[in-house]
Design an enzyme around this catalytic site. Structure first.
Site, PDB file in Angstrom:
ATOM      1  N   ARG A  64       0.726  -1.110   0.206  1.00  0.00           N
ATOM      2  CA  ARG A  64      -0.006   0.008   0.012  1.00  0.00           C
ATOM      3  C   ARG A  64       0.931   1.357   0.036  1.00  0.00           C
ATOM      4  O   ARG A  64       0.517   2.401  -0.553  1.00  0.00           O
ATOM      5  CB  ARG A  64      -1.065  -0.028   1.165  1.00  0.00           C
ATOM      6  CG  ARG A  64      -1.957  -0.968   0.941  1.00  0.00           C
ATOM      7  CD  ARG A  64      -2.905  -1.235   2.269  1.00  0.00           C
ATOM      8  NE  ARG A  64      -4.153  -1.855   1.949  1.00  0.00           N
ATOM      9  CZ  ARG A  64      -4.850  -2.378   2.994  1.00  0.00           C
ATOM     10  NH1 ARG A  64      -4.684  -2.005   4.216  1.00  0.00           N
ATOM     11  NH2 ARG A  64      -5.785  -3.285   2.616  1.00  0.00           N
ATOM     12  N   LYS A 110     -19.507 -18.418  -0.475  1.00  0.00           N
ATOM     13  CA  LYS A 110     -20.818 -18.354  -0.114  1.00  0.00           C
ATOM     14  C   LYS A 110     -21.471 -17.329  -1.279  1.00  0.00           C
ATOM     15  O   LYS A 110     -21.034 -16.168  -1.283  1.00  0.00           O
ATOM     16  CB  LYS A 110     -21.062 -17.711   1.220  1.00  0.00           C
ATOM     17  CG  LYS A 110     -20.917 -18.589   2.313  1.00  0.00           C
ATOM     18  CD  LYS A 110     -21.042 -18.315   3.341  1.00  0.00           C
ATOM     19  CE  LYS A 110     -21.005 -19.259   4.826  1.00  0.00           C
ATOM     20  NZ  LYS A 110     -21.211 -18.951   5.981  1.00  0.00           N
ATOM     21  N   GLY A 139     -10.851  -9.538  -2.055  1.00  0.00           N
ATOM     22  CA  GLY A 139      -9.520 -10.068  -1.257  1.00  0.00           C
ATOM     23  C   GLY A 139      -9.036 -11.285  -1.649  1.00  0.00           C
ATOM     24  O   GLY A 139      -7.943 -11.259  -2.212  1.00  0.00           O
ATOM     25  N   GLY A 162     -13.388  -4.455   0.190  1.00  0.00           N
ATOM     26  CA  GLY A 162     -14.858  -3.961   0.604  1.00  0.00           C
ATOM     27  C   GLY A 162     -15.347  -2.767  -0.479  1.00  0.00           C
ATOM     28  O   GLY A 162     -16.357  -2.736  -0.677  1.00  0.00           O
TER      29      GLY A 162
HETATM   30  P1  AMP Z   1     -14.957 -15.303  -0.542  1.00  0.00           P
HETATM   31  O1  AMP Z   1     -14.214 -14.756   0.646  1.00  0.00           O
HETATM   32  O2  AMP Z   1     -16.370 -15.467  -0.571  1.00  0.00           O
HETATM   33  O3  AMP Z   1     -14.574 -14.766  -1.986  1.00  0.00           O
HETATM   34  O4  AMP Z   1     -14.533 -16.909  -0.736  1.00  0.00           O
HETATM   35  C1  AMP Z   1     -13.224 -17.232  -0.641  1.00  0.00           C
HETATM   36  C2  AMP Z   1     -12.928 -18.656   0.080  1.00  0.00           C
HETATM   37  O5  AMP Z   1     -13.718 -19.589  -0.930  1.00  0.00           O
HETATM   38  C3  AMP Z   1     -11.486 -19.348  -0.173  1.00  0.00           C
HETATM   39  O6  AMP Z   1     -10.994 -19.276   1.131  1.00  0.00           O
HETATM   40  C4  AMP Z   1     -11.798 -20.595  -0.682  1.00  0.00           C
HETATM   41  O7  AMP Z   1     -10.966 -21.673  -0.124  1.00  0.00           O
HETATM   42  C5  AMP Z   1     -13.203 -20.799  -0.634  1.00  0.00           C
HETATM   43  N1  AMP Z   1     -13.783 -21.709  -1.611  1.00  0.00           N
HETATM   44  C6  AMP Z   1     -13.596 -21.787  -2.823  1.00  0.00           C
HETATM   45  N2  AMP Z   1     -14.255 -22.917  -3.429  1.00  0.00           N
HETATM   46  C7  AMP Z   1     -14.794 -23.739  -2.365  1.00  0.00           C
HETATM   47  C8  AMP Z   1     -15.266 -24.954  -2.216  1.00  0.00           C
HETATM   48  N3  AMP Z   1     -15.834 -25.574  -3.370  1.00  0.00           N
HETATM   49  N4  AMP Z   1     -15.786 -25.410  -0.905  1.00  0.00           N
HETATM   50  C9  AMP Z   1     -15.408 -24.510  -0.075  1.00  0.00           C
HETATM   51  N5  AMP Z   1     -14.899 -23.584  -0.049  1.00  0.00           N
HETATM   52  C10 AMP Z   1     -14.635 -23.064  -1.354  1.00  0.00           C
END
Ligand code: AMP
Length: 396
Positions: free
Chosen positions: A35, A198, A354, A377
């Site tokens: 940064r 999610k 992120g 964010g």
């Molecule tokens: P997010 O912060 O929502 O972008 O989620 C990122 C996280 O999603 C990472 O830490 C990945 O390990 C996790 N991730 C990606 N694919 C899967 C999966 N098939 N099952 C569980 N976690 C996952």
């Protein structure tokens, strides 16, 4: 508003809101200077143009009063080193201490003010505090995109005291130009790749991008909520049972809007959530009980690659598998490689959020995509279609 490239900074005190919220180790040394490095061209532009750069930032989460471990004095040596010249420090961001430090400065010098969040008024967006900061400068410049989604004193409210003499720095200007290009001026076909854990955390973004894209590629953990909603068998894969209807609604909405949704067709499945799990490849809707999908499979890699190669604009947010574990990083690496190839062939690619940034760094492809947003964010809110207070404050 003014433009950094066309402003004469000679003799001007330029109050620059930077994002120097950097990680420190136990010896208070900066462990990741990304940064600070990013802000150097902005600072140099001001001082080499004959101005005085007054840097203000937050660091960590102090509880509304001074705390030595959150003092910005710890990062002075790093800024000096990257800038190649001494940086002065004021042990308070407002009042006599700041004003006296400023009086001793000459054109071309740099002053770093103490942590803004030592005053609870900063996060509260207090106009009185913003006014005290404003008295220090002739020009206000915002170069902290990472906090642009917060209406804090130094990121938004302060701009009220600079009706004309306000501008974006290079970091913030670059972020806005890249995101606007994707959201408002995308060359078609435009493909968004949404991954991550999610679907619930991505609904608003998906909703907004559905109005803009030609293709929506879905990967990662959120895949299985869609697959289950469509009647597939997902075994022990990650699922949000309460979001099944919403997943169906998103697919219906995509159809109405003429967006083609590309879901994985096969998955790398595992018998436990661990790098040393037993794995095999299975159709994404036929995962046996007790097994979980942790990455996209080879057929899906090829399918996604075809869509990505045919795209002229690509937005990537979120890994398509558990890329932190070597056994399940292959799909995310493949998507990254596909984007790199499409970019080399003329597509514009924006990577942000992120975990996608962590992924491009892990695979060493950050310099082979068009733009990597460090906005976190702020980027996500911008992609949701929200007007960020820090952006609005400069533009209005
Ligand atoms: P997010 O912060 O929502 O972008 O989620 C990122 C996280 O999603 C990472 O830490 C990945 O390990 C996790 N991730 C990606 N694919 C899967 C999966 N098939 N099952 C569980 N976690 C996952």
């Amino acid at each position: 508003m003014l433009n950094i490239d066309t402003t004469d900074f000679t003799g001007k005190k330029v109050l620059i809101r930077v994002d120097f919220n950097v990680p420190l180790n136990e010896q208070f040394e900066v462990t990741d200077d990304t940064r600070i490095r990013a802000a150097i061209p902005t600072i140099k532009k001001v001082i080499e143009g004959g101005g005085i750069a007054i840097l203000m930032s937050h660091l960590g989460r102090p509880k509304g009063g001074p705390e030595d471990k959150f003092s910005l004095k710890h990062i002075v040596p790093t800024i000096s080193e990257l800038l190649g010249k001494p940086v002065l420090f004021a042990a308070d961001c407002i009042g006599d201490v700041a004003e006296n430090a400023l009086k001793a400065l000459h054109n071309g010098q740099v002053l770093l003010l103490e942590n803004l969040r030592f005053y609870k008024e900063e996060e509260a967006g207090d106009p009185g505090f913003a006014k005290k900061l404003a008295t220090l400068g002739d020009i206000y410049m915002n170069d902290a995109f990472g906090t642009a989604h917060r209406a804090h004193a130094s990121t938004a409210v302060i701009a009220d005291y600079f009706p004309v003499n306000k501008m974006f720095g290079y970091v913030m200007g670059g972020e806005i130009t890249a995101i606007d290009k994707v959201l408002h001026n995308a060359e078609r076909p435009f493909t968004a790749i949404m991954g991550g854990a999610k679907v619930s955390s991505k609904i608003s973004i998906i909703d907004n991008v559905l109005n803009k894209v030609d293709n929506l590629i879905i990967g990662g953990g959120m895949t299985f909520t869609f697959i289950k909603a469509m009647g597939g068998k997902i075994g022990a894969s990650l699922v949000e049972e309460d979001k099944l209807d919403m997943a169906k609604a998103l697919l219906a909405s995509a159809k109405t809007k003429g967006v083609t949704v590309h879901l994985p067709v096969d998955a790398v499945i595992a018998d436990k959530f661990a790098n040393d799990a037993s794995t095999r490849i299975a159709p994404v809707g036929e995962i046996p009980d007790g097994w979980m999908g942790l990455d996209i499979g080879p057929e899906t890699e090829a399918l996604f690659d075809k869509v990505i190669q045919a795209s002229k604009t690509i937005l990537w947010n979120g890994p398509v598998g558990v890329f932190e574990m070597p056994s399940f990083e292959k799909g995310t690496r493949a998507v990254g490689d596909s984007i790199v190839k499409a970019t080399a062939n003329g597509a514009f690619s924006l990577v942000g959020g992120g975990d996608s940034v962590a992924a491009v760094n892990q695979f060493h492809i950050a310099d082979k995509v068009s733009y990597v947003s460090t906005g976190g964010g702020a980027l996500l809110e911008y992609m949701e279609g929200i007007e960020l207070p820090g952006v609005k404050a400069i533009r209005s």
